[in-house]
Design a protein around this motif. Structure first.
Motif, PDB file in Angstrom:
ATOM      1  N   TRP A 152       9.171  10.929  -1.361  1.00 36.27           N
ATOM      2  CA  TRP A 152       8.490   9.563  -1.167  1.00 36.27           C
ATOM      3  C   TRP A 152       8.454   9.537   0.346  1.00 36.27           C
ATOM      4  O   TRP A 152       8.965   8.893   1.080  1.00 36.27           O
ATOM      5  N   MET A 166       0.776  -1.027   0.131  1.00 31.64           N
ATOM      6  CA  MET A 166       0.069  -0.101   0.018  1.00 31.64           C
ATOM      7  C   MET A 166       0.999   1.369   0.078  1.00 31.64           C
ATOM      8  O   MET A 166       0.692   2.201  -0.677  1.00 31.64           O
ATOM      9  N   ARG A 167       1.912   1.456   0.790  1.00 30.06           N
ATOM     10  CA  ARG A 167       2.728   2.406   0.830  1.00 30.06           C
ATOM     11  C   ARG A 167       3.429   2.792  -0.534  1.00 30.06           C
ATOM     12  O   ARG A 167       3.660   3.980  -0.939  1.00 30.06           O
ATOM     13  N   PHE A 168       3.982   1.597  -1.255  1.00 29.39           N
ATOM     14  CA  PHE A 168       4.344   1.832  -2.604  1.00 29.39           C
ATOM     15  C   PHE A 168       3.276   2.586  -3.724  1.00 29.39           C
ATOM     16  O   PHE A 168       3.497   3.355  -4.255  1.00 29.39           O
ATOM     17  N   ILE A 169       2.227   1.940  -3.447  1.00 28.44           N
ATOM     18  CA  ILE A 169       0.875   2.733  -4.373  1.00 28.44           C
ATOM     19  C   ILE A 169       0.610   4.032  -3.860  1.00 28.44           C
ATOM     20  O   ILE A 169       0.558   5.165  -4.719  1.00 28.44           O
ATOM     21  N   LEU A 170       0.737   4.556  -2.880  1.00 28.51           N
ATOM     22  CA  LEU A 170       0.609   5.767  -2.372  1.00 28.51           C
ATOM     23  C   LEU A 170       1.859   6.712  -2.642  1.00 28.51           C
ATOM     24  O   LEU A 170       1.470   7.855  -3.055  1.00 28.51           O
ATOM     25  N   ASN A 171       2.865   6.269  -2.551  1.00 28.99           N
ATOM     26  CA  ASN A 171       4.045   6.881  -2.873  1.00 28.99           C
ATOM     27  C   ASN A 171       4.071   7.157  -4.433  1.00 28.99           C
ATOM     28  O   ASN A 171       4.637   8.296  -4.642  1.00 28.99           O
ATOM     29  N   VAL A 172       3.675   6.188  -5.301  1.00 32.86           N
ATOM     30  CA  VAL A 172       3.626   6.690  -6.728  1.00 32.86           C
ATOM     31  C   VAL A 172       2.534   7.665  -6.990  1.00 32.86           C
ATOM     32  O   VAL A 172       2.778   8.681  -8.034  1.00 32.86           O
ATOM     33  N   ILE A 173       1.342   7.495  -6.376  1.00 27.87           N
ATOM     34  CA  ILE A 173       0.402   8.593  -6.635  1.00 27.87           C
ATOM     35  C   ILE A 173       0.838   9.889  -6.062  1.00 27.87           C
ATOM     36  O   ILE A 173       0.479  10.954  -6.866  1.00 27.87           O
ATOM     37  N   TRP A 174       1.440   9.730  -4.832  1.00 26.65           N
ATOM     38  CA  TRP A 174       2.040  11.114  -4.428  1.00 26.65           C
ATOM     39  C   TRP A 174       3.007  11.898  -5.319  1.00 26.65           C
ATOM     40  O   TRP A 174       2.912  12.976  -5.336  1.00 26.65           O
ATOM     41  N   ILE A 190      -9.857  10.148  -2.679  1.00 27.99           N
ATOM     42  CA  ILE A 190      -8.716   9.528  -2.821  1.00 27.99           C
ATOM     43  C   ILE A 190      -7.354  10.467  -2.210  1.00 27.99           C
ATOM     44  O   ILE A 190      -6.350   9.834  -2.089  1.00 27.99           O
TER      45      ILE A 190
END
Length: 130
Positions: A50, A1-9, A97
């Motif tokens: 990140w 989940m962290r990876f997905i949030l970091n990419v969206i961020w 989101i």
């Protein structure tokens, strides 16, 4: 989940914020006296790029120099950066989101106000593993 949030961020606001901090760091490094502020700005840029899965902790060895530097930082740059994070965080929280991203923006406010005497670590290091 962290990876997905970091990419969206990264796509929505992290890249632009990191570029801003890098530019501020370069300006501070050009002026010889403000090199410590430049280094702190580069550290914040990596955190702004990140942020999920990382946090800031106080350094135990930070002394009076960090306190004086933070006061100078707040007067000249910190409050501008904090206002930017507040407005961006509010705008991101207007969508479902964007709520985690807005919270991450609010999490960047303390380090943008007082970057000296802080260290960026993974959340596992900061809070220990369960």
């Amino acid at each position: 989940m962290r990876f997905i949030l970091n990419v969206i961020w990264l796509v929505l606001c992290g890249l632009w914020m990191a570029i801003g901090y890098v530019i501020a760091g370069l300006v501070c490094c050009v002026l010889i006296v403000t090199i410590p502020f430049g280094i702190a700005s580069f550290r914040i840029a990596s955190y702004a790029l990140w942020p999920f899965g990382r946090t800031t902790v106080e350094r135990r060895d930070a002394g009076a120099g960090s306190l004086i530097g933070n006061v100078i930082w707040i007067v000249f740059a910190g409050w501008w950066l904090a206002l930017g994070h507040i407005f961006t965080g509010i705008a991101l929280c207007c969508t479902i989101i964007g709520i985690p991203l807005g919270i991450a923006n609010f999490k960047l406010i303390p380090v943008s106000l007082m970057p000296l005497g802080r260290e960026i670590v993974s959340t596992d290091e900061a809070f220990g593993r369960w």
